[in-house]
Design a protein around this motif. Structure first.
Motif, mmCIF file in Angstrom:
data_model
loop_
_atom_site.group_PDB
_atom_site.id
_atom_site.type_symbol
_atom_site.label_atom_id
_atom_site.label_comp_id
_atom_site.label_asym_id
_atom_site.label_seq_id
_atom_site.Cartn_x
_atom_site.Cartn_y
_atom_site.Cartn_z
ATOM 1 N N ASN A 172 40.597 46.132 29.733
ATOM 2 C CA ASN A 172 41.655 47.102 29.943
ATOM 3 C C ASN A 172 42.043 47.155 31.389
ATOM 4 O O ASN A 172 41.215 47.195 32.276
ATOM 5 C CB ASN A 172 41.284 48.462 29.346
ATOM 6 C CG ASN A 172 40.584 49.365 30.318
ATOM 7 O OD1 ASN A 172 40.926 49.392 31.485
ATOM 8 N ND2 ASN A 172 39.600 50.099 29.865
ATOM 9 N N LEU A 227 48.826 60.491 47.624
ATOM 10 C CA LEU A 227 47.553 59.780 47.580
ATOM 11 C C LEU A 227 47.678 58.378 48.146
ATOM 12 O O LEU A 227 46.769 57.894 48.806
ATOM 13 C CB LEU A 227 47.021 59.729 46.152
ATOM 14 C CG LEU A 227 46.526 61.074 45.639
ATOM 15 C CD1 LEU A 227 45.962 60.924 44.249
ATOM 16 C CD2 LEU A 227 45.479 61.655 46.573
ATOM 17 N N ARG A 228 48.799 57.759 47.897
ATOM 18 C CA ARG A 228 48.942 56.419 48.448
ATOM 19 C C ARG A 228 49.117 56.478 49.970
ATOM 20 O O ARG A 228 48.577 55.681 50.698
ATOM 21 C CB ARG A 228 50.152 55.705 47.850
ATOM 22 C CG ARG A 228 50.106 55.307 46.432
ATOM 23 C CD ARG A 228 48.815 54.902 45.808
ATOM 24 N NE ARG A 228 47.803 54.103 46.467
ATOM 25 C CZ ARG A 228 47.741 52.792 46.458
ATOM 26 N NH1 ARG A 228 48.682 52.096 45.919
ATOM 27 N NH2 ARG A 228 46.736 52.174 46.994
ATOM 28 N N ASP A 246 53.170 48.379 45.777
ATOM 29 C CA ASP A 246 52.343 47.487 46.573
ATOM 30 C C ASP A 246 52.662 46.045 46.299
ATOM 31 O O ASP A 246 52.944 45.275 47.179
ATOM 32 C CB ASP A 246 50.866 47.702 46.225
ATOM 33 C CG ASP A 246 50.313 48.803 47.077
ATOM 34 O OD1 ASP A 246 51.049 49.223 47.989
ATOM 35 O OD2 ASP A 246 49.184 49.195 46.822
ATOM 36 N N CYS A 247 52.568 45.734 45.040
ATOM 37 C CA CYS A 247 52.688 44.318 44.779
ATOM 38 C C CYS A 247 54.121 43.875 44.986
ATOM 39 O O CYS A 247 54.374 42.745 45.353
ATOM 40 C CB CYS A 247 52.203 43.964 43.394
ATOM 41 S SG CYS A 247 52.318 45.290 42.275
ATOM 42 N N ASP A 304 43.971 51.530 33.533
ATOM 43 C CA ASP A 304 43.636 52.527 34.537
ATOM 44 C C ASP A 304 44.350 52.279 35.839
ATOM 45 O O ASP A 304 44.872 53.172 36.454
ATOM 46 C CB ASP A 304 42.131 52.514 34.795
ATOM 47 C CG ASP A 304 41.424 53.333 33.759
ATOM 48 O OD1 ASP A 304 42.150 54.089 33.078
ATOM 49 O OD2 ASP A 304 40.211 53.211 33.625
ATOM 50 N N TRP A 305 44.300 51.055 36.239
ATOM 51 C CA TRP A 305 44.812 50.789 37.580
ATOM 52 C C TRP A 305 46.320 50.834 37.614
ATOM 53 O O TRP A 305 46.904 51.144 38.621
ATOM 54 C CB TRP A 305 44.298 49.450 38.063
ATOM 55 C CG TRP A 305 42.830 49.530 38.085
ATOM 56 C CD1 TRP A 305 41.960 48.972 37.219
ATOM 57 C CD2 TRP A 305 42.051 50.321 38.965
ATOM 58 N NE1 TRP A 305 40.692 49.340 37.518
ATOM 59 C CE2 TRP A 305 40.719 50.180 38.584
ATOM 60 C CE3 TRP A 305 42.356 51.145 40.035
ATOM 61 C CZ2 TRP A 305 39.694 50.817 39.234
ATOM 62 C CZ3 TRP A 305 41.327 51.776 40.684
ATOM 63 C CH2 TRP A 305 40.009 51.602 40.278
ATOM 64 N N GLU A 306 46.887 50.502 36.516
ATOM 65 C CA GLU A 306 48.334 50.538 36.558
ATOM 66 C C GLU A 306 48.869 51.923 36.280
ATOM 67 O O GLU A 306 49.913 52.290 36.763
ATOM 68 C CB GLU A 306 48.883 49.559 35.538
ATOM 69 C CG GLU A 306 48.642 48.137 36.001
ATOM 70 C CD GLU A 306 49.374 47.171 35.139
ATOM 71 O OE1 GLU A 306 50.592 47.360 35.013
ATOM 72 O OE2 GLU A 306 48.752 46.276 34.587
ATOM 73 N N GLY A 310 45.739 57.951 51.440
ATOM 74 C CA GLY A 310 44.500 57.248 51.115
ATOM 75 C C GLY A 310 43.390 58.198 50.720
ATOM 76 O O GLY A 310 43.618 59.164 49.998
ATOM 77 N N ASN A 319 48.075 54.519 37.312
ATOM 78 C CA ASN A 319 48.008 55.429 38.436
ATOM 79 C C ASN A 319 49.228 55.299 39.319
ATOM 80 O O ASN A 319 49.185 54.677 40.362
ATOM 81 C CB ASN A 319 46.742 55.154 39.220
ATOM 82 C CG ASN A 319 46.528 56.239 40.228
ATOM 83 O OD1 ASN A 319 47.052 57.334 40.071
ATOM 84 N ND2 ASN A 319 45.771 55.917 41.252
ATOM 85 N N LEU A 353 46.965 67.912 42.554
ATOM 86 C CA LEU A 353 46.694 66.485 42.441
ATOM 87 C C LEU A 353 45.223 66.181 42.228
ATOM 88 O O LEU A 353 44.865 65.251 41.511
ATOM 89 C CB LEU A 353 47.134 65.787 43.724
ATOM 90 C CG LEU A 353 48.574 65.359 43.797
ATOM 91 C CD1 LEU A 353 48.879 64.858 45.179
ATOM 92 C CD2 LEU A 353 48.836 64.266 42.779
ATOM 93 N N LEU A 354 44.393 66.962 42.867
ATOM 94 C CA LEU A 354 42.976 66.620 42.894
ATOM 95 C C LEU A 354 42.172 67.718 42.242
ATOM 96 O O LEU A 354 42.622 68.861 42.160
ATOM 97 C CB LEU A 354 42.515 66.457 44.342
ATOM 98 C CG LEU A 354 43.310 65.459 45.181
ATOM 99 C CD1 LEU A 354 42.880 65.530 46.627
ATOM 100 C CD2 LEU A 354 43.123 64.057 44.639
ATOM 101 N N LEU A 390 51.093 51.410 42.765
ATOM 102 C CA LEU A 390 50.525 50.085 42.658
ATOM 103 C C LEU A 390 51.632 49.058 42.609
ATOM 104 O O LEU A 390 51.593 48.056 43.299
ATOM 105 C CB LEU A 390 49.721 50.008 41.374
ATOM 106 C CG LEU A 390 48.237 49.743 41.561
ATOM 107 C CD1 LEU A 390 47.604 49.535 40.239
ATOM 108 C CD2 LEU A 390 48.038 48.565 42.479
#
Lengths: 960, 377
Positions: A214, A324-325, A228-229, A217-219, A328, A221, A362-363, A225
């Protein structure tokens, strides 16, 4: 709108630019299209090349700044640019890569757009005008990015002074670095443009085998992301070459303007700061990207109504999607990743550690707590001591700590100039009446000046001319102020006239005075020094050490072969420097350890007793058999040797031995102590036991310290026994027996110490951590040593009296313990971690060595076989103080041996000292010696180290 | 028998042992007619190829102020615990890259840390020779520090590595500088069994690493400074099931292959190796030739979920992604953008295999994940 155009016309820049951009693009605000930007670049090259220089100069001029009551200064620093690029975080770095890349093509245009605006802004005087111009800027197409920054400043600096925006705009404009704005925004554009196609293409993603299962999760978020790419893709596709050679990319980065940010109420001071003390100037970070008013600095979306989080350093605002991005993991609280390591903007100090709703949403709670904790307590966010001037002198770090951690600290300490009356504790801003009464007698800042509070009453309190308000208060409080008296006022309010020694009264003695003070808004001493101060000081007291320790703590590593006395030195250090050397729990534990030790000593003695009994019985029998050949064995049982005990004690001793043999002594004994004390007492007083005790030297397994404890065995075994410090010092295995123990301490103020430079004020602030390691069980190759690469000095401990002792080494051979120590020493010294480390050799147990060397020649150890004491001829008058004793000679000899070994291994110099670990003063001296070595080490860069050490000179001069 | 005679016989015996070892090695080499890579190549396997964005650093976990020494993922959720020279354990939420706990340790010299299978507690060990357990749900004391909930003491040397037994919050295996591994019962705080030490078949030097077989949690591997790795059965503490020779330096790290039949190891000799636990043979050596003969040591390794990729961290800051089949480096994370500035000291794959976390001496942790796009050919 027409009005705005007019305004624009007033300022010359609009003229220059007026052609294509304004007319066509007015309605379009952000974001700038990639296509559009080239237009600006076309305009740029010719007209502004000469005007560029102008804005650079202008904003610096002090008059300008002061005139506008602004507190900004700036300087151009390329190093700051490097700082900027350092940020390791993914997001920004990707973007900055883009920036670099685009720089090449757009740099010219950037310059051009810069200069006109600067001219414009320089002429801006009033805030309203400024506003107008900002509006224009927003509307004017190509220029927008530049002006957005000013807009933003305007908005964000609402907290700050007004007019800030205009000046900072100037600065931006003046600085070459403002190019960042355009570039980044254009890179964003680009990425956005690409995003459509890329998103689509992501449908074709082939997952790597390692994330087959899977990857959601990373996507999931955030879009982050993908951004970034995207950006990385853009750069990689277009500028593959640069990507290959990232080093080259870094070099190409343009310098960025940074601003020294000194905020205070008084602009004159700022002048002083920036001119006379340039070294304390702080870098002020400005956000990399400049965006439309109210938009998020990262995604460029949103309006001023969307909730945002603000960077504590550069004022950049980020929407919830981007926080968050952009920030950090927030190791220093709410800061953009690029701002990490920079001090926060002073205007935001109020909100330090106060969480916003955005973050809370957010947190989760735990995360928010951690962020806020980090923000509040991390070192870089603390008030900088240089900004606080007390009595005309900026504070040192230690002074600030003292000021903030005193029982009654100044409230809401902000950068600025203060006066402080050390006698009465009065505290106020320079040139103003007192604000508060803080703890008196703090040694901070310079001496108070007469004009500290700018009074003109000619009445003086503790050397300060007081203000009119104070004088009125004094008069109303019933103090006689006729004849311009000079008062001495103590912290309790008692006052006397200068030159007289009688207290005339208490200023705040009457209840009315306090009320009066409240009316005149003058401070009164807080009743107890705590109510208001407690919360602050306790939180500070807790937080301070956290970042303070990391800063000044000096680690001393104490290491030595087992039995070299490291643990005694360690315990001695605790007793010497700690107010409470051992906590109650520890003492309890130590009690148990000592008690079970005593039992085992008794056990060993009882074992010996049995052996002696048997031996003497045998002797007796032999005698008997010699004498009366046929004397029956029957008699043997009835024989009395000095080692025989009565049956009851015999039973006890048998039982004890059995328990010892089974190894459960420690499990049973301390608990069962109570019932056996009488028995033990009886046993100890028995003749047989005493006889055995006399022959204790024959019992090899009995440690030498046992006699210390056995002498008071009965006392120790009582249930209410509490070990004294001396007991603990003597006791074996009471410090954590395996591995590592450490104690933090600072050397107390020198009282008996005559060292010239130990009165240095920073000394008492320096904290040391003595780390004691037991080499046993730590393996041959000492891999773990690399964990200790932050120690400052290695204190290697060798027991001098070991030279005739033997122990089994790893291969089971009987080796002289001195040789084992030597081997460990070699291992340590040559270990890569300790490559440049200072070593201090402590030759321990000097006392027993002195005794022993008289009986056992030092040559017993093969390493010392060439010891030929010169003193031997003068033995007769060894009492003479001028002649060293054999023990001293032996010590010097051994020290030289180690020194030679050390210098042959490292080419450096070994420090050595003799120590008697059981004597506190000796250990104290040794640790102070270590401190001295550290000091020399620090001073070394200034010049070659001369022979400071009495020990080392003595020892090295002794050679043969 | 005199001492001299004994010594002589001991010497002779030692020599025999050495010659036998040498013969064994020769024999092994002889039998080792091929390795995985050669076979795979002969089968026409092609190496895994990585695009530029296939593995990108998508998070940087900043917050430690010292070198990061160790990290571990929770089996579920995306949390990470890391241990650093600054004397703190930090529990991270890998998705938000925020800290949830920062635990100040009583002993700052921490070498290893582990997350419990339930994610409720973390364990750590270091130079204090103890393994400390922290329950993340317990209340902090007045200074905001999390109290130690259990101390496992009994090792006579530093605790170099610890790992929870999968699916059991109550058992933990530690490796120590006292040449032993210990299986602990956390509820009682006592040693269940001690592996090695005085026994003949134990390690003869510091044990640096343990890895428990994911599919059969009774088996675990230990790597040691005696340049061997040993396989243990937790039910048989008395002797190692098998000893794996091959490395020419300290074995810094061992990790079970996902299928549980193999394990990988990384060593000071700069190589990673793959061993088969059933045959005891070395399957493959992963060695990147370096121009200077000073090969960087391998500090930590991890396998991808399928086992096709082997991530290895090196002391020079490189982090190679090996194709385990072809023994080729397919990617060097150390050369990517935003890579670490210093030695990579630890790395680990998240339980679902979707992300890799690396910890470095530059005091940061980084999370690497699939970049989200793959070029279509």
């Amino acid at each position: 709108m027409s009005l705005k155009v007019e305004d624009a016309v007033e300022y010359s820049f609009a003229m220059e630019y007026h052609g294509p951009p304004i007319t066509r693009e007015l309605p379009r605000a952000l974001p700038i299209n990639v296509d559009r930007i080239p237009v600006a670049s076309v305009v740029s090259p010719l007209p502004f090349s000469d005007s560029v220089s102008l804005p650079v100069v202008q904003p610096i001029s002090a008059a300008d700044i002061i005139g506008k009551k602004l507190t900004k200064d700036f300087k151009l620093s390329s190093s700051a640019a490097e700082l900027l690029t350092v940020s390791p975080t993914s997001v920004i770095a990707f973007e900055s890569q883009n920036n670099e890349v685009s720089e090449g093509s757009y740099s010219k245009e950037t310059e051009s757009s810069v200069s006109p605006s600067s001219v414009n802004n320089a002429s801006l005087e009033s805030e309203t005008e400024n506003r107008n111009s900002n509006d224009i800027c927003t509307l004017s197409g190509e220029l927008s990015s530049d002006f957005e920054c000013c807009n933003r400043n305007d908005v964000l600096s609402g907290v700050n002074e007004r007019g800030y925006s205009s000046i900072s705009h100037d600065e931006f404009v003046g600085g070459v670095g403002s190019s960042g704005a355009l570039e980044s925004s254009d890179s964003f554009d680009k990425s956005r443009k690409f995003s459509g196609s890329l998103r689509k293409s992501s449908a074709y993603e082939e997952s790597l085998d390692f994330n087959e299962s899977n990857r959601t999760d990373w996507e999931s978020n955030e879009s982050v992301l993908s951004v970034d790419c995207l950006s990385s893709r853009v750069s990689s596709r277009k500028f593959g070459d640069e990507n290959q050679d990232s080093g080259g990319g870094d070099v190409r980065r343009t310098p960025v303007v940074t601003f020294c940010d000194i905020e205070s109420d008084d602009e004159n001071v700022n002048e002083d700061y920036s001119h006379s003390r340039p070294e304390v100037v702080r870098m002020k970070k400005e956000p990399v990207a400049k965006v439309r008013k109210g938009a998020c600095y990262r995604c460029m979306k949103g309006s001023r109504f969307t909730e945002k989080e603000v960077c504590m350093v550069c004022d950049a605002k980020y929407c919830t999607n981007c926080v968050l991005r952009a920030m950090g993991s927030m190791p220093e609280g709410r800061k953009c990743v690029t701002c990490i390591g920079y001090p926060i903007s002073e205007s935001k100090r109020i909100s330090l550690g106060k969480c916003s709703r955005t973050l809370k949403r957010l947190l989760n709670d735990l995360e928010v707590k951690q962020v806020m904790k980090a923000e509040k307590f991390c070192e870089v966010n603390q008030l900088s001591p240089e900004y606080i001037c007390v009595n005309g002198r900026p504070l040192y770090h230690d002074e600030l700590v003292m000021l903030q951690s005193c029982p009654n600290p100044p409230k809401k300490l902000k950068p600025g100039n203060y006066w402080y009356d050390k006698v009465s504790g009065l505290w106020g801003k320079e040139g103003q009446k007192p604000l508060q009464i803080i703890s008196p007698h703090l040694n901070v800042g310079g001496p108070i000046k007469a004009d500290a509070s700018n009074g003109n009453t000619q009445v003086y309190i503790n050397g300060r001319e007081i203000t009119k308000v104070e004088l009125r208060m004094l008069k109303l409080a019933g103090v006689q102020c006729a004849g311009n008296p000079h008062f001495w006022v103590n912290e309790d309010g008692s006052y006397q006239e200068e030159g007289q020694n009688n207290t005339k009264g208490f200023i705040w003695g009457k209840a009315g005075t306090k009320l009066l003070c409240a009316v005149l808004s003058l401070p009164v001493p807080s009743k107890s020094s705590y109510p208001c101060g407690e919360k602050i000081s306790s939180s500070i007291g807790r937080s301070k050490p956290e970042y303070l320790d990391q800063r000044v703590i000096q680690k001393l590593l104490l290491i030595g072969y087992s039995g070299s006395g490291t643990s005694t030195i360690f315990k001695q250090a605790r007793i010497l420097y700690k107010d409470i050397p051992f906590s109650e729990d520890e003492r309890e534990h130590i009690t148990l350890v000592i008690q079970s030790h005593v039992y085992s000593y008794i056990g060993i003695l009882l074992e010996g007793r049995e052996r002696f009994e048997e031996e003497s019985l045998n002797e007796l029998r032999q005698k008997q058999s010699c004498g009366t050949t046929l004397a029956g064995h029957d008699d043997a049982n009835g024989e009395e040797t000095p080692y025989s005990v009565c049956p009851r004690l015999k039973a006890f001793s048998d039982w004890l031995l059995k328990i010892m043999a089974s190894g459960t002594l420690e499990a049973i004994f301390p608990a069962a102590s109570r019932e056996y004390v009488p028995l033990v007492e009886e046993l100890c007083s028995s003749a047989a036991f005493q006889a055995t005790y006399k022959r204790r030297h024959e019992l090899e397994s009995l440690p030498s310290v046992s006699s210390y404890f056995l002498e008071q065995a009965v006392e120790i075994l009582k249930p209410d026994y509490r070990p004294s410090d001396l007991d603990i010092l003597y006791a074996e295995h009471v410090t954590s027996s395996n591995g590592l123990a450490c104690v933090e301490f600072s050397f107390p103020e020198p009282v008996y110490d005559g060292d010239a430079d130990s009165g240095d004020m920073n000394d008492s602030m320096l904290r040391y951590q003595l780390i004691r390691l037991q080499a046993k069980g730590f393996g041959e190759n000492c891999k773990w040593l690399e964990m200790l690469d932050d120690v400052r000095i290695v204190i290697f401990c060798v027991s001098l009296s070991d030279y005739d002792q033997f122990a089994l080494d790893g291969d089971g051979n009987r080796v002289n313990k001195m040789m084992l120590s030597k081997k460990l020493f070699e291992n340590m010294v040559t270990h890569p971690t300790f490559d440049q480390m200072e070593f201090l050799l402590l030759l321990n147990k000097f006392d027993s060595f002195e005794e022993k060397i008289e009986q056992v020649p030092l040559t017993k150890c093969e390493w010392f076989d060439d010891f030929h004491p010169v003193i031997s001829r003068n033995r007769s008058n060894s009492n003479n103080a001028n002649h060293p004793t054999l023990g001293q000679l032996g010590f010097h000899y051994v020290a030289v041996k180690f020194k030679r070994l050390y210098s042959s291994l490292t080419g450096r110099k070994l420090y050595a000292s003799a120590v008697k670990a059981l004597e506190p003063m000796s250990v104290d001296a040794a640790l102070k010696y270590a401190r001295e070595v550290l000091k020399w080490d620090e001073e070394r860069p200034n010049g070659r180290l001369s022979e400071y050490s009495t020990y080392s000179t003595d020892a090295s001069s002794f050679s043969h | 028998m005199s001492v001299a005679e004994l010594k002589e016989r001991h010497m002779a015996a030692a020599e025999t042992v050495n010659s036998l070892k040498e013969r064994l090695k020769q024999k092994r080499l002889l039998l080792l007619d091929t390795d995985v890579a050669r076979y795979a190549r002969s089968q026409g396997q092609t190496r895994v190829s990585f695009g530029l964005t296939d593995l990108v650093c998508c998070r940087t976990l900043q917050g430690h102020t010292g070198k990061v020494y160790s990290m571990d993922w929770t089996p579920e959720k995306n949390r990470i615990v890391s241990a650093s020279q600054d004397g703190r354990l930090i529990v991270w939420n890998a998705l938000t890259s925020q800290k949830t706990h920062a635990i100040k340790l009583p002993c700052a010299w921490v070498m290893t840390c582990a997350f419990s299978p339930s994610g409720q507690s973390v364990a750590c060990g270091g130079l204090d020779s103890m393994c400390s357990i922290f329950n993340l749900n317990s209340q902090t004391d007045k200074d905001g520090n999390l109290p130690v909930s259990r101390v496992l003491s009994g090792h006579k040397g530093y605790v170099s590595s610890c790992q929870y037994v999968p699916d059991e919050d109550t058992h933990l295996i530690t490796a120590s500088g006292d040449q032993t591994c210990v299986l602990w019962d956390i509820t009682t705080g006592l040693r269940t069994s001690v592996f090695g030490g005085e026994f003949q078949s134990g390690h003869t030097a510091d044990v640096l690493s343990v890895s428990i077989n994911g599919s059969n949690s009774r088996m675990f591997i230990s790597g040691s400074c005696d340049s061997t790795a040993r396989l243990w059965d937790t039910r048989v503490a008395s002797r190692a099931v098998r000893t794996f020779h091959g490395h020419e330096g300290d074995v810094n790290t061992v990790k079970f292959f996902p299928d549980g039949h193999r394990f990988g190891s990384g060593s000071d000799d700069g190589t990673c190796r793959l061993f088969d636990i059933r045959t005891g043979h070395q399957l493959q050596e992963y060695n990147q030739q370096h121009d200077d003969n000073e090969a960087p040591h391998v500090t930590s390794i991890a396998f991808s979920t399928s086992g096709r990729l082997l991530f290895a961290g090196y002391t020079n800051g490189d982090c190679y992604v090996w194709d385990t089949l072809l023994a080729e480096v397919v990617l060097n994370l150390g050369k990517l953008q935003n890579s670490h500035d210093s030695r990579i000291s630890c790395l680990g794959l998240s339980a679902d295999g979707s992300a890799l976390c690396t910890g470095s001496w530059d005091s940061n942790l980084k999370i690497w994940a699939f970049g989200g796009h793959r070029r279509v050919h």
